[in-house]
Design a protein around this motif. Structure first.
Motif, PDB file in Angstrom:
ATOM      1  N   TYR A 250       0.921  -1.061  -0.016  1.00 14.93           N
ATOM      2  CA  TYR A 250      -0.001  -0.044  -0.024  1.00 14.93           C
ATOM      3  C   TYR A 250       0.878   1.254   0.117  1.00 14.93           C
ATOM      4  O   TYR A 250       0.210   2.293   0.013  1.00 14.93           O
ATOM      5  CB  TYR A 250      -0.999   0.126   1.213  1.00 14.93           C
ATOM      6  N   PHE A 251       2.222   1.271   0.157  1.00  9.09           N
ATOM      7  CA  PHE A 251       3.076   2.307   0.019  1.00  9.09           C
ATOM      8  C   PHE A 251       2.953   2.961  -1.225  1.00  9.09           C
ATOM      9  O   PHE A 251       3.261   2.312  -2.169  1.00  9.09           O
ATOM     10  CB  PHE A 251       4.196   1.795   0.655  1.00  9.09           C
ATOM     11  N   TYR A 252       3.075   4.368  -1.191  1.00  8.29           N
ATOM     12  CA  TYR A 252       3.487   5.090  -2.530  1.00  8.29           C
ATOM     13  C   TYR A 252       4.148   5.986  -2.256  1.00  8.29           C
ATOM     14  O   TYR A 252       4.980   6.545  -3.468  1.00  8.29           O
ATOM     15  CB  TYR A 252       2.112   5.421  -2.973  1.00  8.29           C
ATOM     16  N   GLY A 253       4.844   6.575  -1.251  1.00 10.18           N
ATOM     17  CA  GLY A 253       5.602   7.739  -1.254  1.00 10.18           C
ATOM     18  C   GLY A 253       6.106   8.174   0.058  1.00 10.18           C
ATOM     19  O   GLY A 253       5.611   7.636   0.939  1.00 10.18           O
ATOM     20  N   TYR A 254       7.113   9.186   0.227  1.00 12.62           N
ATOM     21  CA  TYR A 254       7.598   9.744   1.296  1.00 12.62           C
ATOM     22  C   TYR A 254       7.264  11.286   1.534  1.00 12.62           C
ATOM     23  O   TYR A 254       6.892  11.829   0.472  1.00 12.62           O
ATOM     24  CB  TYR A 254       9.037   9.474   1.597  1.00 12.62           C
ATOM     25  N   LYS A 402      -8.391   6.995  -6.194  1.00 15.14           N
ATOM     26  CA  LYS A 402      -8.363   5.500  -6.756  1.00 15.14           C
ATOM     27  C   LYS A 402      -7.817   5.508  -8.121  1.00 15.14           C
ATOM     28  O   LYS A 402      -7.156   4.733  -8.666  1.00 15.14           O
ATOM     29  CB  LYS A 402      -9.837   4.703  -6.888  1.00 15.14           C
ATOM     30  N   GLY A 403      -8.469   6.568  -9.131  1.00  9.28           N
ATOM     31  CA  GLY A 403      -7.895   6.799 -10.538  1.00  9.28           C
ATOM     32  C   GLY A 403      -6.569   7.051 -10.413  1.00  9.28           C
ATOM     33  O   GLY A 403      -5.866   6.339 -11.167  1.00  9.28           O
ATOM     34  N   LEU A 404      -5.873   7.871  -9.584  1.00  9.13           N
ATOM     35  CA  LEU A 404      -4.486   7.898  -9.659  1.00  9.13           C
ATOM     36  C   LEU A 404      -3.913   6.727  -9.336  1.00  9.13           C
ATOM     37  O   LEU A 404      -2.758   6.434  -9.730  1.00  9.13           O
ATOM     38  CB  LEU A 404      -4.152   9.118  -8.617  1.00  9.13           C
ATOM     39  N   ASP A 405      -4.356   6.177  -8.377  1.00 12.18           N
ATOM     40  CA  ASP A 405      -3.464   4.903  -8.031  1.00 12.18           C
ATOM     41  C   ASP A 405      -3.553   3.927  -9.055  1.00 12.18           C
ATOM     42  O   ASP A 405      -2.546   3.072  -9.210  1.00 12.18           O
ATOM     43  CB  ASP A 405      -4.296   4.352  -6.576  1.00 12.18           C
ATOM     44  N   LEU A 406      -4.764   3.709  -9.686  1.00 18.60           N
ATOM     45  CA  LEU A 406      -4.740   2.710 -10.945  1.00 18.60           C
ATOM     46  C   LEU A 406      -3.751   3.273 -11.785  1.00 18.60           C
ATOM     47  O   LEU A 406      -3.002   2.317 -12.389  1.00 18.60           O
ATOM     48  CB  LEU A 406      -5.942   2.889 -11.471  1.00 18.60           C
ATOM     49  N   ILE A 407      -3.434   4.545 -12.258  1.00 21.42           N
ATOM     50  CA  ILE A 407      -2.487   5.056 -13.362  1.00 21.42           C
ATOM     51  C   ILE A 407      -1.316   4.618 -12.493  1.00 21.42           C
ATOM     52  O   ILE A 407      -0.308   4.327 -13.333  1.00 21.42           O
ATOM     53  CB  ILE A 407      -2.787   6.438 -13.781  1.00 21.42           C
ATOM     54  N   ARG A 408      -0.738   5.028 -11.481  1.00 26.07           N
ATOM     55  CA  ARG A 408       0.434   4.832 -10.726  1.00 26.07           C
ATOM     56  C   ARG A 408       0.890   3.616 -10.959  1.00 26.07           C
ATOM     57  O   ARG A 408       2.086   3.248 -11.308  1.00 26.07           O
ATOM     58  CB  ARG A 408       0.575   5.219  -9.502  1.00 26.07           C
ATOM     59  N   VAL A 411       1.364   2.154 -14.694  1.00 27.18           N
ATOM     60  CA  VAL A 411       2.716   2.886 -15.384  1.00 27.18           C
ATOM     61  C   VAL A 411       3.959   1.986 -14.754  1.00 27.18           C
ATOM     62  O   VAL A 411       4.921   1.880 -15.223  1.00 27.18           O
ATOM     63  CB  VAL A 411       2.973   4.365 -14.878  1.00 27.18           C
ATOM     64  N   THR A 412       4.005   1.884 -13.315  1.00 26.45           N
ATOM     65  CA  THR A 412       5.135   1.122 -12.710  1.00 26.45           C
ATOM     66  C   THR A 412       5.040  -0.475 -12.656  1.00 26.45           C
ATOM     67  O   THR A 412       5.861  -0.922 -11.932  1.00 26.45           O
ATOM     68  CB  THR A 412       5.172   1.719 -11.299  1.00 26.45           C
ATOM     69  N   LYS A 413       3.804  -0.815 -13.277  1.00 29.07           N
ATOM     70  CA  LYS A 413       3.468  -2.246 -13.278  1.00 29.07           C
ATOM     71  C   LYS A 413       3.478  -2.833 -11.956  1.00 29.07           C
ATOM     72  O   LYS A 413       4.027  -4.026 -11.941  1.00 29.07           O
ATOM     73  CB  LYS A 413       4.578  -3.095 -14.148  1.00 29.07           C
ATOM     74  N   LYS A 414       3.131  -2.276 -11.063  1.00 28.85           N
ATOM     75  CA  LYS A 414       2.898  -2.599  -9.579  1.00 28.85           C
ATOM     76  C   LYS A 414       1.535  -3.112  -9.445  1.00 28.85           C
ATOM     77  O   LYS A 414       0.552  -2.345  -9.742  1.00 28.85           O
ATOM     78  CB  LYS A 414       3.269  -1.562  -8.744  1.00 28.85           C
ATOM     79  N   LYS A 415       1.484  -4.547  -9.183  1.00 38.02           N
ATOM     80  CA  LYS A 415       0.102  -4.889  -8.973  1.00 38.02           C
ATOM     81  C   LYS A 415      -0.541  -4.530  -7.678  1.00 38.02           C
ATOM     82  O   LYS A 415       0.120  -4.233  -6.601  1.00 38.02           O
ATOM     83  CB  LYS A 415       0.129  -6.434  -8.888  1.00 38.02           C
TER      84      LYS A 415
END
Length: 415
Positions: A250-254, A402-408, A411-415
């Motif tokens: 669930y982590f996305y940034g600092y 949720k849309g931002l997370d789906l794009i992120r 793009v990074t191929k993170k499931k």
């Protein structure tokens, strides 16, 4: 060194002004190894401020007062503190020179009460104000140190950073310092995150873990009390690795100032990808959120706001028969919107939003029902149904996140 912050101003108690100074000062003092134990707000009332000062001097080494240094009759912080410690107020010549220069440059008439802003407490150190006229004071009496700062944040922040903090660090060097790291998570609630990290939290000593719930996300502040930066970094690295083992998906940034939209835009830039959008219930909110990020033009081609069935047909070319058969709140509609937005914009990715923001139902679907579609170049478009709670605008914000997370993740191929 134990500190507390007293914000002075009736406008704070009335809710007319938000006390952002306490947040800023707590963070900066913690970075210097000075722990803040209390926050208090008091109105422009000398008697109540005096009562508060009596309590504060019993429990704190450093008392930071914000506000009440201005030119009007209700600006009584300096007078009250000076009387409390039995010291006089004297004029600071440097502040007086700045005051005269200000009125000479502005060509305005200086009223007598402006001289109040040049007063400081006798025996203390003048804390100069680089962006305003009210001088502050740093003074120690017996075992208590008082720091007087103005209320406006645009004055307090540079004044504290440039002058007050260096004085505190010079006069009261701390053997230990607090080193913090903020981890940001999306897709997990605070209660679930705390449950997943229960063993770590229950056994924490140094460093510590503090969760904070924010709209549609959760942050963790990891804090270590150490003698040097290198030791702190090592302790935080170990704790972070343990946290990631439990909730890393669930982590996305600092960072305090980071956000999911910033991380998403940076991911698009890093991978050389572009994005578009087609929005119904969010009515352009997703695209507006992207637009808040500087430099987003490198990755955002533009998009579509299709709030009605008619504009979905006219702007995106979606078949009327599909809308009549499946409805606008449907998987088929979300997929068609995403596909057409990507095709018409030429972007690598497109996200679509269609659903019910509320308060009422639409097509028999309850408020909070949202379909979000995702189209990627060279891949079949997909869509998922989500059920968001609370009021209308929160539902729209939740859909955007949720849309931002789906794009992120795409793009990074993170499931």
């Amino acid at each position: 060194m134990k500190a507390e912050i007293i914000a002075v101003g009736t406008e704070l108690l009335l809710g007319q002004v938000v006390n952002t100074n306490a947040t800023f000062l707590s963070e900066k003092l913690a970075d210097a190894g000075i722990e803040v134990y209390y926050h208090t707000v008091v109105g422009d009332n000398p008697r109540r401020l005096e009562q508060l000062l009596m309590e504060a001097q019993k429990r704190s080494d450093l008392i930071v007062l914000c506000g009440g240094l201005g030119p009007t009759d209700d600006d009584l912080t300096k007078d009250t503190v000076a009387a409390h410690i039995d010291h006089l107020l004297i004029q600071d010549e440097q502040a007086l020179d700045r005051l005269h220069d200000f009125f000479a440059f502005s060509k305005n008439q200086m009223t007598e009460n402006n001289l109040r802003q040049t007063l400081m407490i006798e025996g203390g150190i003048a804390v100069q104000n680089p962006t305003g006229l009210a001088v502050g004071t740093l003074i120690t009496v017996e075992e208590t140190t008082y720091l007087l700062l103005p209320g406006p944040p645009n004055e307090l922040k540079p004044m504290f950073t440039q002058h007050a903090l260096p004085l505190l660090e010079e006069l009261f060097p701390q053997k230990e310092q607090l080193i913090s790291r903020v981890l940001r998570f999306y897709g997990i609630g605070e209660s679930q995150l705390v449950t997943e990290l229960k063993e770590l939290i229950d056994t924490q000593t140094n460093p510590t873990i503090a969760p904070y719930a924010k709209p549609n996300e959760v942050t963790l502040r990891l804090t270590a009390k150490v003698v040097d930066q290198a030791q702190g970094k090592q302790l935080l690295d170990i704790l972070e690795a343990q946290v990631m083992t439990q909730v890393g998906e669930y982590f996305y940034g600092y960072g305090d100032d980071n956000s999911l939209v910033k991380v998403t835009v940076e991911a698009l830039k890093e991978h050389g990808k572009t994005v578009s959008a087609a929005e119904s219930l969010t009515a352009g909110l997703f695209q507006s959120t992207l637009g808040d990020v500087a430099g987003v033009s490198e990755v955002f081609k533009g998009g579509f706001v299709t709030y009605s069935a008619q504009t979905k047909q006219e702007f995106l070319g979606i078949d009327q028969k599909l809308l009549e058969k499946e409805g606008v709140v449907s998987k088929a509609c979300a997929i068609a919107m995403a596909e057409q937005a990507r095709n018409r914009s030429g972007a690598d990715f497109a996200v679509s939003f269609t659903g019910v923001a509320g308060p009422g139902e639409l097509e028999g679907q309850s408020a909070g029902t949202v379909w979000i579609g995702l189209a990627e170049k060279g891949q079949p478009a997909v869509a998922e149904c989500y059920h968001f709670n609370r009021e209308r605008n929160y539902i729209r914000q939740s859909a955007v996140m949720k849309g931002l997370d789906l794009i992120r993740r795409a793009v990074t191929k993170k499931k």
